[in-house]
Structure formats: structure tokens, C-alpha cells
Motif scaffolding. Structure first.
Motif, PDB file in Angstrom:
ATOM      1  N   PRO A 147     -16.838 -51.294 -31.217  1.00 13.59           N
ATOM      2  CA  PRO A 147     -15.928 -50.544 -32.091  1.00 13.59           C
ATOM      3  C   PRO A 147     -15.483 -49.237 -31.435  1.00 13.59           C
ATOM      4  O   PRO A 147     -16.261 -48.577 -30.747  1.00 13.59           O
ATOM      5  CB  PRO A 147     -16.781 -50.281 -33.342  1.00 13.59           C
ATOM      6  CG  PRO A 147     -18.199 -50.399 -32.862  1.00 13.59           C
ATOM      7  CD  PRO A 147     -18.182 -51.425 -31.780  1.00 13.59           C
ATOM      8  N   GLU A 148     -14.194 -48.881 -31.581  1.00 13.79           N
ATOM      9  CA  GLU A 148     -13.683 -47.645 -30.993  1.00 13.79           C
ATOM     10  C   GLU A 148     -14.304 -46.442 -31.708  1.00 13.79           C
ATOM     11  O   GLU A 148     -14.502 -46.466 -32.920  1.00 13.79           O
ATOM     12  CB  GLU A 148     -12.162 -47.591 -31.135  1.00 13.79           C
ATOM     13  CG  GLU A 148     -11.446 -48.629 -30.293  1.00 13.79           C
ATOM     14  CD  GLU A 148      -9.942 -48.450 -30.361  1.00 13.79           C
ATOM     15  OE1 GLU A 148      -9.503 -47.471 -31.009  1.00 13.79           O
ATOM     16  OE2 GLU A 148      -9.228 -49.263 -29.778  1.00 13.79           O
ATOM     17  N   PRO A 149     -14.598 -45.383 -30.898  1.00 10.08           N
ATOM     18  CA  PRO A 149     -15.170 -44.178 -31.528  1.00 10.08           C
ATOM     19  C   PRO A 149     -14.158 -43.561 -32.488  1.00 10.08           C
ATOM     20  O   PRO A 149     -12.942 -43.659 -32.280  1.00 10.08           O
ATOM     21  CB  PRO A 149     -15.445 -43.253 -30.336  1.00 10.08           C
ATOM     22  CG  PRO A 149     -14.536 -43.743 -29.247  1.00 10.08           C
ATOM     23  CD  PRO A 149     -14.434 -45.217 -29.442  1.00 10.08           C
ATOM     24  N   ALA A 150     -14.671 -42.941 -33.476  1.00  8.87           N
ATOM     25  CA  ALA A 150     -13.800 -42.324 -34.467  1.00  8.87           C
ATOM     26  C   ALA A 150     -12.974 -41.210 -33.820  1.00  8.87           C
ATOM     27  O   ALA A 150     -13.465 -40.456 -32.989  1.00  8.87           O
ATOM     28  CB  ALA A 150     -14.643 -41.746 -35.607  1.00  8.87           C
ATOM     29  N   LYS A 151     -11.698 -41.106 -34.154  1.00  2.71           N
ATOM     30  CA  LYS A 151     -10.811 -40.087 -33.610  1.00  2.71           C
ATOM     31  C   LYS A 151     -11.254 -38.714 -34.098  1.00  2.71           C
ATOM     32  O   LYS A 151     -11.511 -38.521 -35.289  1.00  2.71           O
ATOM     33  CB  LYS A 151      -9.378 -40.365 -34.071  1.00  2.71           C
ATOM     34  CG  LYS A 151      -8.379 -39.378 -33.520  1.00  2.71           C
ATOM     35  CD  LYS A 151      -6.982 -39.700 -34.043  1.00  2.71           C
ATOM     36  CE  LYS A 151      -5.988 -38.658 -33.543  1.00  2.71           C
ATOM     37  NZ  LYS A 151      -4.620 -38.929 -34.056  1.00  2.71           N
ATOM     38  N   PRO A 152     -11.359 -37.734 -33.152  1.00  3.01           N
ATOM     39  CA  PRO A 152     -11.771 -36.388 -33.570  1.00  3.01           C
ATOM     40  C   PRO A 152     -10.820 -35.830 -34.621  1.00  3.01           C
ATOM     41  O   PRO A 152      -9.612 -36.028 -34.540  1.00  3.01           O
ATOM     42  CB  PRO A 152     -11.687 -35.574 -32.268  1.00  3.01           C
ATOM     43  CG  PRO A 152     -11.774 -36.580 -31.172  1.00  3.01           C
ATOM     44  CD  PRO A 152     -11.126 -37.812 -31.700  1.00  3.01           C
ATOM     45  N   LYS A 153     -11.374 -35.170 -35.601  1.00  6.40           N
ATOM     46  CA  LYS A 153     -10.567 -34.617 -36.678  1.00  6.40           C
ATOM     47  C   LYS A 153     -10.525 -33.100 -36.579  1.00  6.40           C
ATOM     48  O   LYS A 153     -11.477 -32.462 -36.151  1.00  6.40           O
ATOM     49  CB  LYS A 153     -11.143 -35.038 -38.032  1.00  6.40           C
ATOM     50  CG  LYS A 153     -11.032 -36.530 -38.308  1.00  6.40           C
ATOM     51  CD  LYS A 153     -11.556 -36.850 -39.707  1.00  6.40           C
ATOM     52  CE  LYS A 153     -11.431 -38.346 -40.007  1.00  6.40           C
ATOM     53  NZ  LYS A 153     -11.949 -38.684 -41.352  1.00  6.40           N
ATOM     54  N   LEU A 154      -9.410 -32.541 -36.967  1.00  7.13           N
ATOM     55  CA  LEU A 154      -9.236 -31.097 -36.948  1.00  7.13           C
ATOM     56  C   LEU A 154      -9.998 -30.469 -38.114  1.00  7.13           C
ATOM     57  O   LEU A 154      -9.963 -30.991 -39.229  1.00  7.13           O
ATOM     58  CB  LEU A 154      -7.745 -30.767 -37.071  1.00  7.13           C
ATOM     59  CG  LEU A 154      -7.338 -29.322 -36.766  1.00  7.13           C
ATOM     60  CD1 LEU A 154      -7.562 -29.024 -35.295  1.00  7.13           C
ATOM     61  CD2 LEU A 154      -5.861 -29.118 -37.116  1.00  7.13           C
ATOM     62  N   PRO A 155     -10.705 -29.359 -37.853  1.00  9.56           N
ATOM     63  CA  PRO A 155     -11.399 -28.682 -38.955  1.00  9.56           C
ATOM     64  C   PRO A 155     -10.399 -28.254 -40.037  1.00  9.56           C
ATOM     65  O   PRO A 155      -9.209 -28.084 -39.759  1.00  9.56           O
ATOM     66  CB  PRO A 155     -12.029 -27.463 -38.270  1.00  9.56           C
ATOM     67  CG  PRO A 155     -12.110 -27.826 -36.827  1.00  9.56           C
ATOM     68  CD  PRO A 155     -10.935 -28.701 -36.561  1.00  9.56           C
ATOM     69  N   PRO A 156     -10.871 -28.046 -41.242  1.00  9.58           N
ATOM     70  CA  PRO A 156      -9.947 -27.762 -42.355  1.00  9.58           C
ATOM     71  C   PRO A 156      -9.598 -26.288 -42.527  1.00  9.58           C
ATOM     72  O   PRO A 156      -8.787 -25.955 -43.386  1.00  9.58           O
ATOM     73  CB  PRO A 156     -10.727 -28.283 -43.567  1.00  9.58           C
ATOM     74  CG  PRO A 156     -12.172 -28.073 -43.188  1.00  9.58           C
ATOM     75  CD  PRO A 156     -12.251 -28.304 -41.710  1.00  9.58           C
ATOM     76  N   THR A 157     -10.195 -25.374 -41.755  1.00 14.09           N
ATOM     77  CA  THR A 157      -9.986 -23.941 -41.985  1.00 14.09           C
ATOM     78  C   THR A 157      -9.356 -23.263 -40.774  1.00 14.09           C
ATOM     79  O   THR A 157      -9.418 -23.760 -39.647  1.00 14.09           O
ATOM     80  CB  THR A 157     -11.319 -23.243 -42.282  1.00 14.09           C
ATOM     81  OG1 THR A 157     -12.163 -23.362 -41.123  1.00 14.09           O
ATOM     82  CG2 THR A 157     -12.015 -23.869 -43.474  1.00 14.09           C
ATOM     83  N   ALA A 158      -8.779 -22.069 -41.004  1.00 13.39           N
ATOM     84  CA  ALA A 158      -8.142 -21.301 -39.928  1.00 13.39           C
ATOM     85  C   ALA A 158      -9.155 -20.917 -38.857  1.00 13.39           C
ATOM     86  O   ALA A 158      -8.856 -20.956 -37.659  1.00 13.39           O
ATOM     87  CB  ALA A 158      -7.477 -20.058 -40.499  1.00 13.39           C
ATOM     88  N   SER A 159     -10.351 -20.547 -39.270  1.00 10.98           N
ATOM     89  CA  SER A 159     -11.384 -20.185 -38.290  1.00 10.98           C
ATOM     90  C   SER A 159     -11.747 -21.393 -37.430  1.00 10.98           C
ATOM     91  O   SER A 159     -12.013 -21.267 -36.232  1.00 10.98           O
ATOM     92  CB  SER A 159     -12.627 -19.645 -38.997  1.00 10.98           C
ATOM     93  OG  SER A 159     -13.180 -20.635 -39.872  1.00 10.98           O
ATOM     94  N   GLY A 160     -11.724 -22.571 -38.041  1.00 15.46           N
ATOM     95  CA  GLY A 160     -11.985 -23.791 -37.289  1.00 15.46           C
ATOM     96  C   GLY A 160     -10.872 -24.097 -36.300  1.00 15.46           C
ATOM     97  O   GLY A 160     -11.119 -24.567 -35.185  1.00 15.46           O
ATOM     98  N   TRP A 161      -9.633 -23.796 -36.668  1.00 13.52           N
ATOM     99  CA  TRP A 161      -8.508 -24.014 -35.768  1.00 13.52           C
ATOM    100  C   TRP A 161      -8.595 -23.061 -34.568  1.00 13.52           C
ATOM    101  O   TRP A 161      -8.346 -23.462 -33.437  1.00 13.52           O
ATOM    102  CB  TRP A 161      -7.189 -23.814 -36.519  1.00 13.52           C
ATOM    103  CG  TRP A 161      -7.062 -24.706 -37.728  1.00 13.52           C
ATOM    104  CD1 TRP A 161      -7.646 -25.925 -37.917  1.00 13.52           C
ATOM    105  CD2 TRP A 161      -6.321 -24.425 -38.920  1.00 13.52           C
ATOM    106  NE1 TRP A 161      -7.327 -26.435 -39.143  1.00 13.52           N
ATOM    107  CE2 TRP A 161      -6.499 -25.537 -39.802  1.00 13.52           C
ATOM    108  CE3 TRP A 161      -5.533 -23.368 -39.357  1.00 13.52           C
ATOM    109  CZ2 TRP A 161      -5.922 -25.601 -41.050  1.00 13.52           C
ATOM    110  CZ3 TRP A 161      -4.942 -23.422 -40.602  1.00 13.52           C
ATOM    111  CH2 TRP A 161      -5.129 -24.532 -41.456  1.00 13.52           C
TER     112      TRP A 161
END
Length: 400
Positions: A63-77
């Protein structure tokens, strides 16, 4: 009796062997039947898979690894950009793009958030530039010690060329090109260790600088002020070269050894001494240290004598060491004595230099004057008037 017991035993052995031989074909036939059944089952399974629209020959993929997801907050960005901006992975590059777009969308007209993001990124690209310089220098293998080896090897050659009696102004300094060639490696390492390392050790700052300039442009999309480098630097490479020069500081040993004289010269005030005179001595001492010579200390009495001589030469528009009737003294020694200096002196004079820097390099191109500048002196007096300049040296020998 013994013979009668043996005969029945042999009969049983022969009978057993005959039974085994007869049974062998039966066992072989049974194995063949089993293989046939297995193949038949495989065939039926294949036909069933094809009937169901499946590829029976396909190799099952993990199975392909899950695609990285962007954090939900500005500090995470912000964190995503800081951690992954230099990654070569496509997934990381895509995340950075998404983080940039997310920040741009969130900021909009929100000046408070823009200020917060600007603060989060304050000094970030500059720190990354410093890290990139460290990495580049380490990768090239260049060190201060390796660069100083160039100084150690070339100083004797330069001094030999300068002190050669055949190097003289009487023939128009025909040997000046030989002096220049002998001094060239010293000038290159002393003045620009980063440039020398790039040429001779493969130090590469251009490639990481290009990536850092791209980072600055990316940050500028979020908050415009983040695109600019500190004042005085027109891009990442300029800043990296300065940082590299600090890390590859080949001058530190000489400047530390002569720190007392250098600091005293900078602190000295009064008399005829000007800032341009100080600059002249600063340039000269840097050149002397490049050659492995000690620095000379500024003497205010000698400065008075040399300034007076430069003023008088400018007044009468004549360049000479001995001028009968000169108010300050007809000879260098007389002028030094009348100014309050009791020691012997060696003098350089010139006309045509607009500043102290030019004066040093004009004398550099005049053999006997050149030798005088790097002689075993410990004291200097300097003074100028317009384009006329005078140096007096003393202490520790008059040079050649």
C-alpha cells in the motif's frame, strides 16, 4: 536344526523385497496424480480471476504511504516552511507551496498576523545562510591552516623579490612584474580567502546562495519585507562571502600579535594627524603583516615633520627630500629633529596620490620606496597636503 531355522527367515526377506518393488510404481503414480490435481486447481483459479476481471499475473503491491498533510494552523505552516524549504523531495516541496499559499490566504489584510509571521521568520534566512556556509566550507575541505600554509610558503619568495638589488627605480622598475607575481598568492589569500578557496579548493557558495535567494523571494510572497537581506548585502552570496571570510580569517594571528600597536594608533589624536593619515598607516600595516612584518607605531613628532614637508613641497610644487631653505629643515633628519624627534629617519616622498590608500600602492610600485615601507622599522610619521605625501620611518633599523 540351525539350517531349518535359517531357510524360513530368508524366504520372508525375499518376499518383503518383492512387495516393495511392486509398490514403488504405485507410489510414483500417486505423486503424479497429486501434481496434476494442483495444476488443475491453479488453472481453475486463473480462469475464475479472469472471469472476475482481475489480472492473475499482477504482483501485489504494498500500500502507498499516506500523503503528508499540511498542519491546520499558521504556526504549523511557518514550521513546515522552516523545516522543509531546502528539501529535495517533491512531497516536501509541495507542502511548502501549500504552506505559503495558506499563510498568504490567512494574512490577507490582517496586519497583526502579518507582523506575527514576520517575527517568526526574523533572521531565519540569515541563519540558514550561515549554516550553508559552514556546510560548503566543510564539503570543500578548506581550513584556515591550509590557507595559512600558502602564506608561509610564499612570504619568503615575495620578500626575496622585493629585496633583490636588481629591483630598482634606476631602470624604471623593470622587475616590478616579478614582484607582483611573487606577491599575488599572498594578496589573494590575505584579501579574499573565500575567493581563493573557491578557485583552489572548490568552495561553492553560488549554488546554496541561489537556493537562499529563492527562499527570500518565497518569504517575500508572504510578507514583502522578508524578501530583503540586511543592509549592505545585495543577495545571499554577498552575506555568505562575508561569513566565509570570518570563518576563514587568515589575518587573525597577525592582528592579534600586533593588537597593542594597532589599538594605540587608532586611539592617537592631536598634532597634525588626520583621519586620512591614520587610514594610510592602517593600509600600510595590513600590507606589512601580510608579508610577516610587524606593525609600525604612529609618532606625532614625526607626523609634524612629514606634514610640514608635504605642505612645503605642495607650496613650491617640487618633489624632493633635500630642499635648501625649507623652514622646517633642509633634510629629513633636520626636519625630524626640529619637530622634536631625536632618532634617525628614513624618508619616502611622492606626489599624485589622492588618498592614503593610493599613496601606499604608489610607493609599492617604486622599488627603493617599496623596500623602505617594509623595512625593519617600528615607528612612522606620515603627513600629506593635497596630492603630496611624506613618510618618515625610524626604530629597529632604517631598512635598505
Amino acid at each position: 536344526m540351525a539350517r531349518s531355522r535359517l531357510v524360513p527367515t530368508l524366504k520372508w526377506i525375499v518376499l518383503l523385497l518383492v512387495m516393495l518393488v511392486m509398490a514403488a510404481p504405485a507410489l510414483s503414480a500417486q505423486d503424479d496424480d497429486d501434481d496434476f490435481i494442483k495444476e488443475l486447481r491453479k488453472k481453475k483459479a486463473r480462469e475464475k480471476a479472469i472471469a472476475e476481471g482481475k489480472d492473475p499475473d499482477a504482483v501485489e503491491k504494498p500500500p502507498e504511504p499516506a500523503k503528508p498533510k499540511l498542519p491546520p494552523t499558521a504556526s504549523g505552516w511557518v514550521s513546515t516552511i522552516q523545516r522543509k524549504w531546502d528539501s529535495d523531495k517533491e512531497t516536501d516541496q509541495q507542502l511548502v507551496k501549500e504552506a505559503v499559499e495558506a499563510l498568504k490566504g490567512a494574512i490577507g489584510e490582517d496586519k497583526e498576523l502579518a507582523a506575527k509571521v514576520a517575527e517568526d521568520f526574523k533572521g531565519f534566512k540569515e541563519k540558514e545562510a550561515a549554516r550553508a556556509v559552514d556546510d560548503a566550507i566543510r564539503a570543500s575541505g578548506v581550513t584556515v591552516d591550509r590557507l595559512r600554509t600558502v602564506l608561509d610558503e610564499n612570504r619568503p619568495l615575495a620578500l626575496k623579490a622585493i629585496m633583490d638589488p636588481a629591483y630598482t627605480e634606476s631602470d624604471g622598475c623593470k622587475k616590478q612584474p616579478e614582484v607582483d607575481a611573487a606577491c599575488k598568492p599572498l594578496f589573494e589569500v590575505w584579501r579574499d580567502p573565500v575567493g581563493y578557496a573557491a578557485e583552489h579548493f572548490g568552495l561553492d557558495l553560488a549554488a546554496p546562495a541561489a537556493k537562499l535567494d529563492a527562499l527570500a523571494a518565497t518569504l517575500g510572497e508572504i510578507v514583502p519585507e522578508l524578501a530583503t537581506w540586511p543592509e549592505g548585502f545585495d543577495g545571499a552570496e554577498a552575506m555568505m562571502r562575508q561569513k566565509g571570510a570570518e570563518l576563514l580569517n587568515v589575518k587573525e594571528k597577525e592582528y592579534k600579535a600586533n593588537s597593542g600597536v594597532l589599538e594605540a594608533n587608532e586611539a592617537l589624536e592631536g598634532g597634525t594627524l588626520t583621519d586620512e593619515d591614520k587610514r594610510h598607516v592602517r593600509v600600510l600595516n595590513d600590507y606589512r603583516m601580510m608579508l610577516g612584518k610587524g606593525c609600525v607605531s604612529i609618532n606625532l613628532s614625526l607626523c609634524k615633520a612629514t606634514t610640514g614637508h608635504s605642505q612645503y613641497m605642495n607650496k613650491i610644487k617640487k618633489l624632493a627630500h633635500n630642499i635648501p631653505g625649507e623652514p622646517g629643515g633642509a633634510t629629513p633628519q633636520a626636519r625630524a629633529k626640529n619637530a622634536g624627534f631625536a632618532g634617525s629617519v628614513a624618508e619616502n616622498c611622492l606626489v599624485g596620490a589622492e588618498n592614503g590608500d593610493q599613496a601606499v600602492w604608489q610607493w609599492y610600485g617604486a622599488a627603493e620606496h617599496h623596500r623602505n615601507m617594509i623595512g625593519n622599522h617600528s615607528i612612522i610619521g606620515v603627513g600629506h597636503d593635497g596630492a603630496y605625501w611624506t613618510q618618515n620611518f625610524s626604530g629597529g633599523g632604517r631598512g635598505r
